[in-house]
Design an enzyme around this catalytic site. Structure first.
Site, PDB file in Angstrom:
ATOM      1  N   LYS A  13     -61.006 -37.315  55.206  1.00  0.00           N
ATOM      2  CA  LYS A  13     -60.014 -36.314  54.732  1.00  0.00           C
ATOM      3  C   LYS A  13     -59.720 -35.800  56.372  1.00  0.00           C
ATOM      4  O   LYS A  13     -58.625 -35.204  56.488  1.00  0.00           O
ATOM      5  CB  LYS A  13     -61.044 -35.343  54.319  1.00  0.00           C
ATOM      6  CG  LYS A  13     -61.397 -35.988  52.739  1.00  0.00           C
ATOM      7  CD  LYS A  13     -62.351 -34.759  52.096  1.00  0.00           C
ATOM      8  CE  LYS A  13     -63.605 -34.457  52.735  1.00  0.00           C
ATOM      9  NZ  LYS A  13     -64.767 -35.351  52.719  1.00  0.00           N
ATOM     10  N   ARG A  88     -64.661 -27.772  46.606  1.00  0.00           N
ATOM     11  CA  ARG A  88     -65.581 -28.763  46.347  1.00  0.00           C
ATOM     12  C   ARG A  88     -66.441 -28.665  45.284  1.00  0.00           C
ATOM     13  O   ARG A  88     -67.520 -29.345  45.182  1.00  0.00           O
ATOM     14  CB  ARG A  88     -66.499 -28.468  47.709  1.00  0.00           C
ATOM     15  CG  ARG A  88     -66.487 -29.413  48.778  1.00  0.00           C
ATOM     16  CD  ARG A  88     -67.735 -29.472  49.695  1.00  0.00           C
ATOM     17  NE  ARG A  88     -68.045 -30.180  50.399  1.00  0.00           N
ATOM     18  CZ  ARG A  88     -67.382 -30.695  51.721  1.00  0.00           C
ATOM     19  NH1 ARG A  88     -66.248 -29.939  52.101  1.00  0.00           N
ATOM     20  NH2 ARG A  88     -67.792 -31.647  52.348  1.00  0.00           N
ATOM     21  N   ARG A 127     -69.826 -42.100  63.868  1.00  0.00           N
ATOM     22  CA  ARG A 127     -68.688 -40.910  63.978  1.00  0.00           C
ATOM     23  C   ARG A 127     -69.175 -40.271  65.326  1.00  0.00           C
ATOM     24  O   ARG A 127     -70.391 -39.915  65.246  1.00  0.00           O
ATOM     25  CB  ARG A 127     -68.387 -40.246  62.685  1.00  0.00           C
ATOM     26  CG  ARG A 127     -67.797 -39.087  63.306  1.00  0.00           C
ATOM     27  CD  ARG A 127     -67.219 -38.115  62.065  1.00  0.00           C
ATOM     28  NE  ARG A 127     -68.095 -37.492  61.162  1.00  0.00           N
ATOM     29  CZ  ARG A 127     -68.062 -37.063  59.960  1.00  0.00           C
ATOM     30  NH1 ARG A 127     -66.928 -36.860  59.692  1.00  0.00           N
ATOM     31  NH2 ARG A 127     -69.004 -36.627  59.541  1.00  0.00           N
ATOM     32  N   ARG A 160     -72.787 -35.577  64.479  1.00  0.00           N
ATOM     33  CA  ARG A 160     -73.108 -34.457  63.926  1.00  0.00           C
ATOM     34  C   ARG A 160     -74.659 -34.323  63.408  1.00  0.00           C
ATOM     35  O   ARG A 160     -75.071 -35.143  63.066  1.00  0.00           O
ATOM     36  CB  ARG A 160     -72.074 -34.125  62.813  1.00  0.00           C
ATOM     37  CG  ARG A 160     -70.808 -33.048  63.046  1.00  0.00           C
ATOM     38  CD  ARG A 160     -69.872 -33.473  62.136  1.00  0.00           C
ATOM     39  NE  ARG A 160     -70.282 -33.299  60.581  1.00  0.00           N
ATOM     40  CZ  ARG A 160     -69.246 -33.153  59.744  1.00  0.00           C
ATOM     41  NH1 ARG A 160     -67.876 -33.470  60.037  1.00  0.00           N
ATOM     42  NH2 ARG A 160     -69.726 -33.044  58.624  1.00  0.00           N
ATOM     43  N   ARG A 171     -75.681 -35.985  50.990  1.00  0.00           N
ATOM     44  CA  ARG A 171     -74.323 -35.540  50.986  1.00  0.00           C
ATOM     45  C   ARG A 171     -73.428 -36.140  49.817  1.00  0.00           C
ATOM     46  O   ARG A 171     -72.822 -35.663  49.030  1.00  0.00           O
ATOM     47  CB  ARG A 171     -73.591 -35.534  51.999  1.00  0.00           C
ATOM     48  CG  ARG A 171     -74.020 -34.306  53.014  1.00  0.00           C
ATOM     49  CD  ARG A 171     -73.963 -34.675  54.616  1.00  0.00           C
ATOM     50  NE  ARG A 171     -72.487 -34.447  54.920  1.00  0.00           N
ATOM     51  CZ  ARG A 171     -71.813 -35.252  56.082  1.00  0.00           C
ATOM     52  NH1 ARG A 171     -72.500 -35.611  56.789  1.00  0.00           N
ATOM     53  NH2 ARG A 171     -70.478 -35.299  56.259  1.00  0.00           N
TER      54      ARG A 171
END
Ligand code: AP5
Ligand code: MG
Ligand code: ZN
Length: 214
Positions: A13, A88, A127, A160, A171
């Site tokens: 996203k 969300r 990431r 992160r 998640r």
């Protein structure tokens, strides 16, 4: 052009929203980035949000909705925006619909980036995000020119806190339970567009441009 990005954590996203914002000259509004900036600055909102984010849970609706509804009144939103990470939950979507309707507006496109859970876990571990400008990389798929350093601003790249595998799994569960129902919601509104998120990021972007128009 008012666009919202849907998709699981790690679907891409943020990656796509940044490119959309640049091509169509509209602001990229990411609730995750707003929370992370607040955490970095040590604000009250940041302290509250961190408790949920570190566990892979959603921040409560009441901490998110007013913040976004207010952000959408800023001057830079005149020609639209790309919302990344909001709404969300169904209550957030309903609050957005209501706030827009009060101004005679509506969402034009809900872009759903479709990708299986198995691909996500692999992506998230790789990431790396810039602590300063929020740019994201992937150590294998989209590496920075110099390891650990942001191409755009030269700051340090970090993993992160919520990208640890066990938190990513949480998640994903939260996504399936609370966010996936938005696909139906925006299908009924007649604005849902699916794109395949498993292909190269430039091909994903190509599919999005086809939908939004040149
Ligand atoms: P948020 O920051 O929104 O996180 P998220 O939805 O979990 O999504 P991510 O940012 O992790 O993934 P992304 O889809 O943006 O993927 P990216 O482009 O980085 O939210 C974080 C937390 O904040 C939430 O868990 C929640 O607690 C809270 N929160 C935020 N908004 C909220 C709200 N509205 N209500 C309640 N709580 C809220 O890509 C991922 C990786 O893949 C990158 O490394 C990238 O380089 C790579 N990549 C991207 N595209 C491709 C491709 N096509 N091929 C290969 N690699 C790719
Ligand atoms: Mg993101
Ligand atoms: Zn940077």
């Amino acid at each position: 052009m008012k666009i919202i990005m849907l998709g699981a954590p790690g679907a891409g996203k943020g990656t796509q929203a940044k490119m959309i914002a640049e091509k169509y000259s509209i602001p990229h509004i990411s609730t995750g980035d707003i929370f992370r900036a607040n955490i970095k600055e040590g604000t009250d909102l940041g302290k509250k949000a961190k408790e949920y984010m570190d566990k892979g849970l959603l921040v409560p609706d009441e901490l998110v909705v007013d913040l976004v509804v207010d952000r959408l009144t800023w001057d830079d939103t005149k020609n639209g925006y790309v919302l990344d990470g909001f709404p969300r939950t169904i209550p957030q979507a309903e609050a957005l619909t209501k706030a827009l309707a009060a101004r005679g507006e509506k969402v034009d496109f809900a872009i759903n980036i479709d990708i299986p859970d198995e691909n996500i876990i692999e992506r998230m571990g790789g990431r790396r995000a810039c602590v300063t400008c929020g740019a994201t990389y992937h150590i294998v798929n989209i590496p920075p020119k110099k390891e650990g350093v942001c191409d755009k601003c030269g700051s340090e790249l970090i993993l992160r806190d919520d990208d640890k595998p066990e938190t990513v799994r949480k998640r994903l569960d939260v996504y399936h339970e609370q966010t996936q129902p938005l696909i139906d919601y925006y299908t009924k509104e007649g604005v849902l567009k699916d794109v395949d998120g498993t292909v190269d990021m430039m091909d994903v972007f190509g599919a999005i441009v086809q939908i939004l128009g040149e």
